[in-house]
Design a protein around this motif. Structure first.
Motif, PDB file in Angstrom:
ATOM      1  N   GLY A 188       0.815  -1.202   0.000  1.00 14.97           N
ATOM      2  CA  GLY A 188       0.000   0.000   0.000  1.00 14.97           C
ATOM      3  C   GLY A 188       0.846   1.248   0.000  1.00 14.97           C
ATOM      4  O   GLY A 188       2.074   1.194  -0.026  1.00 14.97           O
ATOM      5  N   SER A 189       0.175   2.404   0.019  1.00 15.39           N
ATOM      6  CA  SER A 189       0.893   3.688   0.032  1.00 15.39           C
ATOM      7  C   SER A 189       0.101   4.707   0.827  1.00 15.39           C
ATOM      8  O   SER A 189      -1.107   4.556   1.061  1.00 15.39           O
ATOM      9  N   LEU A 190       0.785   5.777   1.199  1.00 19.33           N
ATOM     10  CA  LEU A 190       0.108   6.898   1.830  1.00 19.33           C
ATOM     11  C   LEU A 190      -0.838   7.564   0.836  1.00 19.33           C
ATOM     12  O   LEU A 190      -0.583   7.583  -0.375  1.00 19.33           O
ATOM     13  N   ILE A 191      -1.912   8.118   1.363  1.00 19.19           N
ATOM     14  CA  ILE A 191      -2.755   9.034   0.603  1.00 19.19           C
ATOM     15  C   ILE A 191      -2.247  10.423   0.940  1.00 19.19           C
ATOM     16  O   ILE A 191      -2.199  10.793   2.123  1.00 19.19           O
ATOM     17  N   PRO A 192      -1.805  11.213  -0.044  1.00 13.67           N
ATOM     18  CA  PRO A 192      -1.056  12.442   0.259  1.00 13.67           C
ATOM     19  C   PRO A 192      -1.914  13.594   0.761  1.00 13.67           C
ATOM     20  O   PRO A 192      -2.180  14.572   0.051  1.00 13.67           O
ATOM     21  N   VAL A 193      -2.334  13.491   2.011  1.00 11.18           N
ATOM     22  CA  VAL A 193      -3.072  14.552   2.686  1.00 11.18           C
ATOM     23  C   VAL A 193      -2.105  15.214   3.661  1.00 11.18           C
ATOM     24  O   VAL A 193      -1.789  14.641   4.710  1.00 11.18           O
ATOM     25  N   PRO A 194      -1.589  16.394   3.335  1.00 11.59           N
ATOM     26  CA  PRO A 194      -0.584  17.016   4.193  1.00 11.59           C
ATOM     27  C   PRO A 194      -1.068  17.191   5.622  1.00 11.59           C
ATOM     28  O   PRO A 194      -2.198  17.623   5.876  1.00 11.59           O
ATOM     29  N   GLY A 195      -0.211  16.809   6.569  1.00 10.78           N
ATOM     30  CA  GLY A 195      -0.523  16.954   7.982  1.00 10.78           C
ATOM     31  C   GLY A 195      -1.386  15.855   8.561  1.00 10.78           C
ATOM     32  O   GLY A 195      -1.661  15.848   9.767  1.00 10.78           O
ATOM     33  N   ARG A 196      -1.826  14.913   7.721  1.00 15.52           N
ATOM     34  CA  ARG A 196      -2.672  13.821   8.186  1.00 15.52           C
ATOM     35  C   ARG A 196      -2.098  12.494   7.703  1.00 15.52           C
ATOM     36  O   ARG A 196      -1.296  12.456   6.771  1.00 15.52           O
ATOM     37  N   ASN A 197      -2.529  11.393   8.340  1.00 14.44           N
ATOM     38  CA  ASN A 197      -1.987  10.079   8.025  1.00 14.44           C
ATOM     39  C   ASN A 197      -3.098   9.121   7.578  1.00 14.44           C
ATOM     40  O   ASN A 197      -3.854   8.603   8.415  1.00 14.44           O
ATOM     41  N   TYR A 198      -3.186   8.933   6.262  1.00 16.15           N
ATOM     42  CA  TYR A 198      -4.130   7.990   5.679  1.00 16.15           C
ATOM     43  C   TYR A 198      -3.344   7.040   4.767  1.00 16.15           C
ATOM     44  O   TYR A 198      -2.374   7.439   4.122  1.00 16.15           O
ATOM     45  N   PHE A 199      -3.817   5.810   4.681  1.00 17.14           N
ATOM     46  CA  PHE A 199      -3.089   4.752   4.000  1.00 17.14           C
ATOM     47  C   PHE A 199      -4.079   3.929   3.201  1.00 17.14           C
ATOM     48  O   PHE A 199      -5.173   3.604   3.681  1.00 17.14           O
ATOM     49  N   VAL A 200      -3.725   3.590   1.956  1.00 14.48           N
ATOM     50  CA  VAL A 200      -4.533   2.676   1.167  1.00 14.48           C
ATOM     51  C   VAL A 200      -3.702   1.423   0.943  1.00 14.48           C
ATOM     52  O   VAL A 200      -2.506   1.508   0.636  1.00 14.48           O
TER      53      VAL A 200
END
Length: 473
Positions: free
Chosen positions: A365-377
């Motif tokens: 998987g990879s990060l979802i690029p939301v600056p300042g937040r941590n989301y992962f797909v």
């Protein structure tokens, strides 16, 4: 990046694919099979999804595999308007300039194992971990005991996406199960970290203890001169349990760090000298069966390691296995770059139990690029694709999903999502048997990610991000 199924014999025990030996590079284009576009564009036939999704995930389309490229699909890399899909028989170039209607631009027949891919400008680095009789794409398979068998890295020129050219090959000990791109600081060289494992005294090109990786240097203006430059021993005193090399490495070049998933160990490395990475911390978890892959947060204060219990072929997402086996493990990173320190925070596993006929375990998987937040797909094979909120690393939770019904209701058949990555506004999932899936996230929390664009994306060569930032050479 899985340790996968159905492979030619004879074959090594455990999870590995195959060996190799000495360095080799050559200047002339090599023989390969190039197929024309074989798959219809998605806009030619009305698309109806066969998957169940959460309200904030839309299944946009699917590009099925062609008959010519009918082996297992594997990992993905991205460059501009193209996705490169690895396959056990070679690789596929997709035009994704219109995500709702991707089309196959070219298919390259070049068998050699799972075909892990990294892209760098006009170059593609392709892993070979099933031994072949020679370097060329058309070489037949040979036994692992053949001292002349080739395994390692193949280099392609993909400047013409409709006509990729095979230009070089480099042998590496025990072949290349996965590869990780680390761009050189001079802009003139690339470094590729080659992970491989499971040596045996019976394998002439893969002798124990093999507690190392291989580092290949490629002059980007003369890739035919690609060569092995170092093979650092990461575990001079031996690794934990069955550790003998690494399965996968994720580099964060901007921060000069990398995380390795090395079978029985998780490691941190200093890669400020990319040709000579240095281990700075080692962590072990008795709950983990097989350290498979890693992903950093954007600010590199947390790393997610995955455990591929069952090697990708087992039904691990059942109630019997529970919420912590075959899961992710989140570790906070404390201290300095030279002495980072890893502290366990929590496990994460999809909360949707799967059936006994569905192979399912934590995968790529990879990060979802939301600056300042941590989301992962993240892909979970037949567990589908999971969207994860881990802003509180002690309490990660699923906030979205994509999940098909079992391939076969009566028996376990290998398939499902091998890799799921966010790239320029969409999620692309490489399904082992069903082709390329395109998903769109409609969750308001992810909206800002659509303003983060890249010119190039290798999930195992992690970029940093901020809104509106492009990424490339």
């Amino acid at each position: 990046m899985a340790s996968s199924p159905a492979r030619p014999v004879p074959r090594r025990p455990s999870y590995r694919r195959g060996p190799a030996g000495l360095a080799l590079a050559f200047a002339t284009a090599l023989t390969m099979g190039l197929l024309g576009p074989a798959t219809a564009s998605a806009d030619q036939v009305p698309f109806e999804s066969d998957a169940e999704t959460s309200d904030n995930v839309t299944h946009v389309t699917n590009v099925p595999k062609s008959e010519a490229m009918d082996a297992f699909n594997s990992d993905l890399a991205f460059t501009g308007d193209y996705a490169i899909g690895g396959n056990y028989d070679g690789f596929v170039v997709y035009d994704i300039s219109e995500p709702e209607a991707p089309r196959v631009v070219s298919e390259v027949l070049c068998p050699g194992g799972q075909g892990d891919v990294s892209v760098s400008g006009d170059l593609l680095y392709f892993s070979v971990d099933y031994p072949r009789a020679g370097d060329e794409c058309g070489a037949p398979s040979v036994p692992t005991t053949d001292p002349d068998g080739f395994e390692g890295i193949r280099v392609f020129d993909i400047s013409d996406k409709a006509n990729p050219q095979y230009v070089a090959a480099v042998r590496t000990d025990c072949g290349s199960h996965t590869n990780t791109l680390v761009p050189g600081k001079d802009g003139e060289h690339d470094y590729v970290y080659v992970s491989s494992y499971s040596p045996s005294s019976r394998f002439p090109n893969c002798q124990p203890p093999h507690d190392k990786i291989s580092v290949i240097e490629i002059p980007v203006d003369n890739p035919a001169e690609a060569a092995l430059v170092s093979d650092p021993v990461l575990f001079p005193e031996g690794g934990n349990r069955s550790t003998s090399g690494c399965h996968d490495i994720t580099a964060y070049p901007e921060k000069d760090i990398a995380a390795g998933a090395c079978m029985g160990d998780g490691i941190m490395m200093d890669i400020s000298d990319p040709a000579h990475p240095v281990v700075t911390d080692v962590v072990r978890d008795e709950n983990f069966a097989f350290w498979h892959s890693a992903t950093f947060t954007n600010n590199a204060d947390t790393v997610i390691f995955t455990d591929e219990l069952g090697g990708g072929g087992g039904a691990i997402c059942t109630e019997e296995y529970g919420p912590e086996r075959g899961a992710n493990a989140l570790y906070s990173i404390d201290g300095s770059k030279d002495d980072p320190g890893l502290a366990f925070e929590s496990y994460y596993k999809i909360p949707r139990p799967q059936s006994e006929t569905e192979n399912c375990v934590a995968h790529n998987g990879s990060l979802i690029p939301v600056p300042g937040r941590n989301y992962f797909v993240q892909s979970w094979y037949q567990g589908g694709v999971s969207v994860i909120d881990f802003n509180d690393p002690e309490n990660p939770r699923e906030i979205g999903y994509f999940d098909r019904a079992p391939i076969n209701e009566d028996r376990l058949v290998l398939g499902g999502s091998w890799s799921a990555y966010y790239y320029n506004g969409h999620v692309y999932s490489s399904d082992i048997s069903r082709g390329l899936d395109v998903l769109r996230l409609t969750d308001p929390r992810m909206r800002v990610a659509e303003r983060v664009t890249y010119d190039e994306f290798n999930p195992q060569s992690q970029p940093s991000y901020r809104p509106g930032r492009g990424h490339g050479r």
